[in-house]
Structures are given as C-alpha cells and as structure tokens.
Write an enzyme that holds these catalytic residues in place. Structure first.
Site, mmCIF file in Angstrom:
data_model
loop_
_atom_site.group_PDB
_atom_site.id
_atom_site.type_symbol
_atom_site.label_atom_id
_atom_site.label_comp_id
_atom_site.label_asym_id
_atom_site.label_seq_id
_atom_site.Cartn_x
_atom_site.Cartn_y
_atom_site.Cartn_z
ATOM 1 N N GLU A 199 -26.709 24.055 78.933
ATOM 2 C CA GLU A 199 -25.444 24.257 78.632
ATOM 3 C C GLU A 199 -24.347 24.036 79.893
ATOM 4 O O GLU A 199 -24.743 24.338 80.997
ATOM 5 C CB GLU A 199 -24.863 25.526 77.913
ATOM 6 N N ASP A 200 -23.138 23.399 79.597
ATOM 7 C CA ASP A 200 -22.368 23.328 80.742
ATOM 8 C C ASP A 200 -21.519 24.789 80.823
ATOM 9 O O ASP A 200 -21.378 25.229 82.116
ATOM 10 C CB ASP A 200 -21.378 22.354 80.436
ATOM 11 N N ASP A 251 -18.593 30.217 76.859
ATOM 12 C CA ASP A 251 -17.162 30.845 76.816
ATOM 13 C C ASP A 251 -17.499 32.059 75.797
ATOM 14 O O ASP A 251 -17.625 32.947 76.093
ATOM 15 C CB ASP A 251 -16.323 29.727 76.400
ATOM 16 N N PHE A 308 -8.907 27.528 82.007
ATOM 17 C CA PHE A 308 -9.371 26.530 81.329
ATOM 18 C C PHE A 308 -9.851 25.368 82.496
ATOM 19 O O PHE A 308 -9.094 24.823 83.472
ATOM 20 C CB PHE A 308 -8.563 25.753 80.533
ATOM 21 N N ARG A 329 -14.249 14.371 82.543
ATOM 22 C CA ARG A 329 -15.540 14.640 82.939
ATOM 23 C C ARG A 329 -16.105 13.991 84.017
ATOM 24 O O ARG A 329 -17.423 14.593 84.558
ATOM 25 C CB ARG A 329 -16.371 14.160 81.719
HETATM 26 P P1 IMP Z 1 -18.209 28.651 73.223
HETATM 27 O O1 IMP Z 1 -19.066 28.543 72.102
HETATM 28 O O2 IMP Z 1 -16.942 29.355 73.123
HETATM 29 O O3 IMP Z 1 -19.306 29.193 74.286
HETATM 30 O O4 IMP Z 1 -18.034 27.378 73.931
HETATM 31 C C1 IMP Z 1 -18.773 26.429 74.440
HETATM 32 C C2 IMP Z 1 -18.164 25.149 74.774
HETATM 33 O O5 IMP Z 1 -16.921 25.194 74.536
HETATM 34 C C3 IMP Z 1 -18.665 24.538 75.715
HETATM 35 O O6 IMP Z 1 -19.825 23.848 75.789
HETATM 36 C C4 IMP Z 1 -17.663 23.517 76.485
HETATM 37 O O7 IMP Z 1 -17.683 22.496 75.685
HETATM 38 C C5 IMP Z 1 -16.329 24.369 75.487
HETATM 39 N N1 IMP Z 1 -15.657 25.189 76.719
HETATM 40 C C6 IMP Z 1 -15.426 26.175 76.686
HETATM 41 N N2 IMP Z 1 -14.620 26.634 77.691
HETATM 42 C C7 IMP Z 1 -14.361 25.654 78.443
HETATM 43 C C8 IMP Z 1 -13.676 25.301 79.421
HETATM 44 O O8 IMP Z 1 -12.964 25.912 80.167
HETATM 45 N N3 IMP Z 1 -13.496 23.917 79.843
HETATM 46 C C9 IMP Z 1 -13.952 23.050 79.149
HETATM 47 N N4 IMP Z 1 -14.636 23.205 78.057
HETATM 48 C C10 IMP Z 1 -14.820 24.472 77.508
#
Ligand code: IMP
Length: 206
Positions: A117-118, A121, A170, A183
């Site tokens: 995962e990147d 959040d 962000f 990206r």
């Molecule tokens: P989660 O389901 O809220 O944990 O979100 C995961 C996904 O939201 C990540 O794989 C990202 O693609 C996107 N995301 C969450 N925070 C950021 C951020 O600060 N920058 C860019 N993408 C984000």
C-alpha cells in the site's frame, strides 16, 4: 585536442539544488530518504520470508511506484498481482463502500500474501482488502505500507512493515496523487491547500 572549460561556462545542471515543485508546500521525505527506507524494508521482508515465495498484492494506483522499487530489492521469489478498489465519496477520502475495478488474478489459497500500500489513512481500504483476501484462505497475509497517517484512522488495522508516519496533511508524490496528478514527483510532499481550495474534490480535512 584537449579543451578547457571557459571561466564563464555554467556548472552542469546536476550540481544545482533541485527546485521544489511550485504546488508543494513542504517536502516530507526526499528521494534519498525514501530509497534508504525502501531498502531497509525490503531487507526485513526478505529475512522474514526466507525460504518462501510471496505474492505481492499492489493496491493501484498509488502503490505502483513503491512496489516497483520494493520488489527489485527483495531477495525472495515473488509474484506480483494488482487490485484496484475505488471508494465512493470524494476522490481522496474513503467512504468505506468500494467498487472493485480490478480483482486478484492469482489464486492466493495456501500462499503467502504481502499487501503493498502507498498510505494507510482511515484504514478502511486495508480493512476490507484484508477481509477479502483472508476469505480466500491464504497461508498468511501481511501488509507493507510506505506511509501511515494514524490521525485519520476510522478502523484499527495492523501494518507489519511501515516506512514513515506522516502528519495529518494531504501528501502527494512517489505514486500518490491529487486528482491523478503529482504521482511522478520523486519525493513525498505536502500539497499546497490553495491547489484544492474551492475544488469539487477537496481532500478530507482534519
Ligand atoms: P484509506 O482507505 O482511507 O486508508 O485510504 C487509502 C487510500 O486513500 C490510499 O491508498 C490513497 O490512495 C488515498 N489517500 C489517503 N490519504 C492520502 C494522501 O494524503 N494523499 C494521497 N492519497 C491519499
């Protein structure tokens, strides 16, 4: 014949300090810091999976850059698969309701899976992905995330390998986007809020 550089000639561009992108407020992790961290993570993963084959499940699109660097540092045999889950809601915040745009192609039954995962959040993507994969009876499932934003967690998730914790900002770059842009930046930085101010798809604010 040997030529000498004139005293008025400019230095090669590579010796100049790289300029920040104008849309980035602050660089959190430089290209060099990320490379060192990915190398450390890969060494740990290679040790932990010694003697095993691992299926790397890359969560598109954000984790593609991390995956590409990580897998080239691994010393264990690995297979790559991709999933693409789209969350309903704004373009940058998970509502917890997902549409599967691309599912696993490989069978994960009785195999060792490492989700790549990147950023974690809210944790919702990872939570549902883990449930999805565990339902297919893998031998094991672990998670490697480059970034963790713990302040935004809506559900507790365990990350086995984590690169950097980031503040409640962000962030973009090194695979992460805003509106599909940024990206390609080689570093991770905080996007200037004025870029998304007034936008239809602003990032979820604290
Ligand atoms: P989660 O389901 O809220 O944990 O979100 C995961 C996904 O939201 C990540 O794989 C990202 O693609 C996107 N995301 C969450 N925070 C950021 C951020 O600060 N920058 C860019 N993408 C984000």
């Amino acid at each position: 014949m040997r030529t000498t550089r004139s005293t008025t000639e400019k230095k090669p561009a590579k010796t100049r300090k790289p300029a920040l992108h104008p849309d980035i407020r602050e660089v959190l992790h430089t290209q060099e810091e990320i490379a060192a961290k990915v190398k450390t993570m890969a060494a740990q993963i290679s040790r932990d999976y010694a003697g095993k084959e691992v299926i790397l499940v890359c969560v598109l699109k954000g984790a593609a850059v991390f995956l590409a660097d990580l897998m080239r540092q691994l010393t264990v045999p690995c297979i790559v698969d991709y999933v693409n889950w789209s969350s309903y809601g704004t373009s940058t915040s998970s509502s917890g309701v997902f549409r599967i745009l691309q599912d696993l192609e490989e069978s994960v039954e009785s195999r060792h899976v490492l989700i790549v995962e990147d950023i974690i959040d809210t944790g919702l993507t990872l939570h549902y992905l883990l449930r999805h994969i565990r339902g297919r009876n893998p031998a094991s499932v672990k998670v490697a995330a480059l970034l963790d934003k713990p302040s935004k967690r809506k559900i507790e998730v365990h990350t086995d390998y984590c690169g950097f914790k980031v503040p409640d900002e962000f962030v973009v770059g090194y695979g992460l986007d805003y509106d599909q842009k940024y990206r390609n930046l080689p570093f991770v930085g905080v996007l200037r809020p004025e870029i998304y101010a007034g936008s239809d798809t602003p990032p979820d604010k604290p």
